[in-house]
Design a protein around this motif. Sequence first.
Motif, PDB file in Angstrom:
ATOM      1  N   PRO A 116       0.809  -1.229   0.000  1.00  0.00           N
ATOM      2  CA  PRO A 116       0.000   0.000   0.000  1.00  0.00           C
ATOM      3  C   PRO A 116       0.841   1.277   0.000  1.00  0.00           C
ATOM      4  CG  PRO A 116      -0.931  -1.597   1.521  1.00  0.00           C
ATOM      5  CD  PRO A 116       0.415  -2.143   1.085  1.00  0.00           C
ATOM      6  N   GLU A 117       1.946   1.284   0.745  1.00  0.00           N
ATOM      7  CA  GLU A 117       2.799   2.475   0.798  1.00  0.00           C
ATOM      8  C   GLU A 117       3.580   2.669  -0.503  1.00  0.00           C
ATOM      9  OE1 GLU A 117       4.903   3.231   4.733  1.00  0.00           O
ATOM     10  OE2 GLU A 117       4.262   1.120   4.884  1.00  0.00           O
ATOM     11  N   LEU A 118       4.096   1.577  -1.063  1.00  0.00           N
ATOM     12  CA  LEU A 118       4.802   1.679  -2.336  1.00  0.00           C
ATOM     13  C   LEU A 118       3.865   2.167  -3.428  1.00  0.00           C
ATOM     14  CD1 LEU A 118       6.912  -1.591  -2.122  1.00  0.00           C
ATOM     15  CD2 LEU A 118       7.820   0.750  -2.113  1.00  0.00           C
ATOM     16  N   SER A 119       2.647   1.631  -3.443  1.00  0.00           N
ATOM     17  CA  SER A 119       1.656   2.063  -4.434  1.00  0.00           C
ATOM     18  C   SER A 119       1.308   3.530  -4.259  1.00  0.00           C
ATOM     19  CB  SER A 119       0.396   1.200  -4.341  1.00  0.00           C
ATOM     20  OG  SER A 119       0.649  -0.070  -4.868  1.00  0.00           O
ATOM     21  N   ALA A 120       1.168   3.963  -3.022  1.00  0.00           N
ATOM     22  CA  ALA A 120       0.854   5.369  -2.754  1.00  0.00           C
ATOM     23  C   ALA A 120       1.987   6.274  -3.240  1.00  0.00           C
ATOM     24  CB  ALA A 120       0.599   5.576  -1.264  1.00  0.00           C
ATOM     25  N   LEU A 121       3.238   5.845  -3.046  1.00  0.00           N
ATOM     26  CA  LEU A 121       4.388   6.625  -3.508  1.00  0.00           C
ATOM     27  C   LEU A 121       4.354   6.793  -5.024  1.00  0.00           C
ATOM     28  CD1 LEU A 121       7.220   7.939  -3.132  1.00  0.00           C
ATOM     29  CD2 LEU A 121       8.159   5.605  -3.335  1.00  0.00           C
ATOM     30  N   LEU A 122       4.214   5.700  -5.750  1.00  0.00           N
ATOM     31  CA  LEU A 122       4.174   5.764  -7.208  1.00  0.00           C
ATOM     32  C   LEU A 122       2.988   6.595  -7.689  1.00  0.00           C
ATOM     33  CD1 LEU A 122       5.222   4.885  -9.993  1.00  0.00           C
ATOM     34  CD2 LEU A 122       3.899   2.770  -9.724  1.00  0.00           C
ATOM     35  N   HIS A 123       1.829   6.357  -7.100  1.00  0.00           N
ATOM     36  CA  HIS A 123       0.609   7.077  -7.461  1.00  0.00           C
ATOM     37  C   HIS A 123       0.797   8.586  -7.283  1.00  0.00           C
ATOM     38  CE1 HIS A 123      -3.686   8.290  -6.942  1.00  0.00           C
ATOM     39  NE2 HIS A 123      -3.834   7.434  -7.941  1.00  0.00           N
ATOM     40  N   ALA A 124       1.365   8.983  -6.144  1.00  0.00           N
ATOM     41  CA  ALA A 124       1.567  10.410  -5.863  1.00  0.00           C
ATOM     42  C   ALA A 124       2.548  11.032  -6.852  1.00  0.00           C
ATOM     43  CB  ALA A 124       2.066  10.603  -4.439  1.00  0.00           C
ATOM     44  N   ILE A 131       7.469   8.773 -15.641  1.00  0.00           N
ATOM     45  CA  ILE A 131       8.104   7.511 -15.260  1.00  0.00           C
ATOM     46  C   ILE A 131       7.384   6.319 -15.884  1.00  0.00           C
ATOM     47  CG2 ILE A 131       9.292   8.260 -13.173  1.00  0.00           C
ATOM     48  CD1 ILE A 131       6.818   7.512 -11.565  1.00  0.00           C
ATOM     49  N   GLY A 132       6.762   6.556 -17.039  1.00  0.00           N
ATOM     50  CA  GLY A 132       6.178   5.458 -17.795  1.00  0.00           C
ATOM     51  C   GLY A 132       4.678   5.295 -17.673  1.00  0.00           C
ATOM     52  N   PHE A 133       4.021   6.144 -16.916  1.00  0.00           N
ATOM     53  CA  PHE A 133       2.581   6.023 -16.710  1.00  0.00           C
ATOM     54  C   PHE A 133       1.891   7.314 -17.141  1.00  0.00           C
ATOM     55  CE2 PHE A 133       4.814   3.464 -13.569  1.00  0.00           C
ATOM     56  CZ  PHE A 133       4.275   2.214 -13.819  1.00  0.00           C
ATOM     57  N   ILE A 134       0.624   7.192 -17.532  1.00  0.00           N
ATOM     58  CA  ILE A 134      -0.140   8.366 -17.947  1.00  0.00           C
ATOM     59  C   ILE A 134      -1.431   8.448 -17.131  1.00  0.00           C
ATOM     60  CG2 ILE A 134       0.827   8.489 -20.273  1.00  0.00           C
ATOM     61  CD1 ILE A 134      -1.688   7.047 -21.278  1.00  0.00           C
ATOM     62  N   LEU A 135      -1.991   9.633 -17.121  1.00  0.00           N
ATOM     63  CA  LEU A 135      -3.247   9.875 -16.402  1.00  0.00           C
ATOM     64  C   LEU A 135      -4.431   9.515 -17.284  1.00  0.00           C
ATOM     65  CD1 LEU A 135      -2.261  13.289 -14.820  1.00  0.00           C
ATOM     66  CD2 LEU A 135      -2.216  11.036 -13.727  1.00  0.00           C
ATOM     67  N   PRO A 136      -5.506   9.030 -16.774  1.00  0.00           N
ATOM     68  CA  PRO A 136      -5.703   8.739 -15.359  1.00  0.00           C
ATOM     69  C   PRO A 136      -4.892   7.519 -14.936  1.00  0.00           C
ATOM     70  CG  PRO A 136      -7.614   8.003 -16.599  1.00  0.00           C
ATOM     71  CD  PRO A 136      -6.696   8.684 -17.575  1.00  0.00           C
ATOM     72  N   LEU A 180       4.883   9.898 -24.305  1.00  0.00           N
ATOM     73  CA  LEU A 180       3.704  10.699 -24.036  1.00  0.00           C
ATOM     74  C   LEU A 180       3.809  11.281 -22.630  1.00  0.00           C
ATOM     75  CD1 LEU A 180       0.924  11.517 -25.200  1.00  0.00           C
ATOM     76  CD2 LEU A 180      -0.001   9.427 -24.181  1.00  0.00           C
ATOM     77  N   ALA A 181       3.580  12.560 -22.482  1.00  0.00           N
ATOM     78  CA  ALA A 181       3.607  13.204 -21.174  1.00  0.00           C
ATOM     79  C   ALA A 181       2.511  12.612 -20.289  1.00  0.00           C
ATOM     80  CB  ALA A 181       3.410  14.714 -21.330  1.00  0.00           C
ATOM     81  N   PRO A 182       2.706  12.612 -18.970  1.00  0.00           N
ATOM     82  CA  PRO A 182       1.707  12.026 -18.078  1.00  0.00           C
ATOM     83  C   PRO A 182       0.286  12.559 -18.294  1.00  0.00           C
ATOM     84  CG  PRO A 182       3.697  12.504 -16.854  1.00  0.00           C
ATOM     85  CD  PRO A 182       3.875  13.088 -18.232  1.00  0.00           C
ATOM     86  N   ALA A 183       0.159  13.847 -18.624  1.00  0.00           N
ATOM     87  CA  ALA A 183      -1.166  14.437 -18.834  1.00  0.00           C
ATOM     88  C   ALA A 183      -1.702  14.172 -20.240  1.00  0.00           C
ATOM     89  CB  ALA A 183      -1.125  15.935 -18.578  1.00  0.00           C
ATOM     90  N   CYS A 184      -0.938  13.441 -21.051  1.00  0.00           N
ATOM     91  CA  CYS A 184      -1.338  13.066 -22.422  1.00  0.00           C
ATOM     92  C   CYS A 184      -1.511  14.272 -23.340  1.00  0.00           C
ATOM     93  CB  CYS A 184      -2.614  12.226 -22.419  1.00  0.00           C
ATOM     94  SG  CYS A 184      -2.494  10.707 -21.489  1.00  0.00           S
ATOM     95  N   ASP A 185      -0.833  15.376 -23.029  1.00  0.00           N
ATOM     96  CA  ASP A 185      -1.018  16.590 -23.814  1.00  0.00           C
ATOM     97  C   ASP A 185       0.169  16.932 -24.717  1.00  0.00           C
ATOM     98  OD1 ASP A 185       0.682  17.190 -21.751  1.00  0.00           O
ATOM     99  OD2 ASP A 185      -0.392  18.984 -21.095  1.00  0.00           O
ATOM    100  N   SER A 186       1.233  16.123 -24.653  1.00  0.00           N
ATOM    101  CA  SER A 186       2.405  16.387 -25.490  1.00  0.00           C
ATOM    102  C   SER A 186       3.306  15.162 -25.509  1.00  0.00           C
ATOM    103  CB  SER A 186       3.185  17.600 -24.963  1.00  0.00           C
ATOM    104  OG  SER A 186       3.695  17.317 -23.667  1.00  0.00           O
ATOM    105  N   LEU A 187       4.260  15.203 -26.439  1.00  0.00           N
ATOM    106  CA  LEU A 187       5.294  14.172 -26.475  1.00  0.00           C
ATOM    107  C   LEU A 187       6.582  14.796 -25.945  1.00  0.00           C
ATOM    108  CD1 LEU A 187       4.598  12.548 -29.954  1.00  0.00           C
ATOM    109  CD2 LEU A 187       4.220  11.524 -27.694  1.00  0.00           C
TER     110      LEU A 187
END
Length: 172
Positions: free
Chosen positions: A16-24, A32-37, A155-162
Amino acid sequence: MSIRTFSAADIAERLPELSALLHACVHDGASIGFILPFERSASDRFWLHNVLPAVERGVRLLLVAEIDGQIAGSVQLDWDTPPNQAHRAEVRKLLVGPAFRRRGLARQLMVQLEVQVRRLPCRLLTLDTRSGDHAQPLYASLGYQVAGSIPAYALAPACDSLDATTIMYKQL
């Protein structure tokens, strides 16, 4: 603050703590390889299906920084490379929780990672970072050299640019 190596059992126990760190970090704009949402369940899957098995196989090191018993940051070292690259390891996912930034944790994690890597037959570290990101000067200050940059890499995390990425290395 303390930094220690997490085992597969530690990952499962502190998921739970590791997930919270990555999520935040992702929600704070980290590339770091993930996009929103980006849902917590995706963060759980990353730790359980990507990091934990690699740690179990003995091809990845997970260092975790804790402050007052709370996970504040982490970094990974991946040496699951082809036979002709057994001398190389890749730095992955340097994370510092937004509430813990500006305290030198990223630098301390990277210094400790280099202490650990010297126990391996690895003599070359590689990494990539979003070009112009605040981590790039940190890596340079630790002796990493720029190998080059690739435009429109991710792709930027907000999916608005490369975003471009900068490939860096350090010979030990």
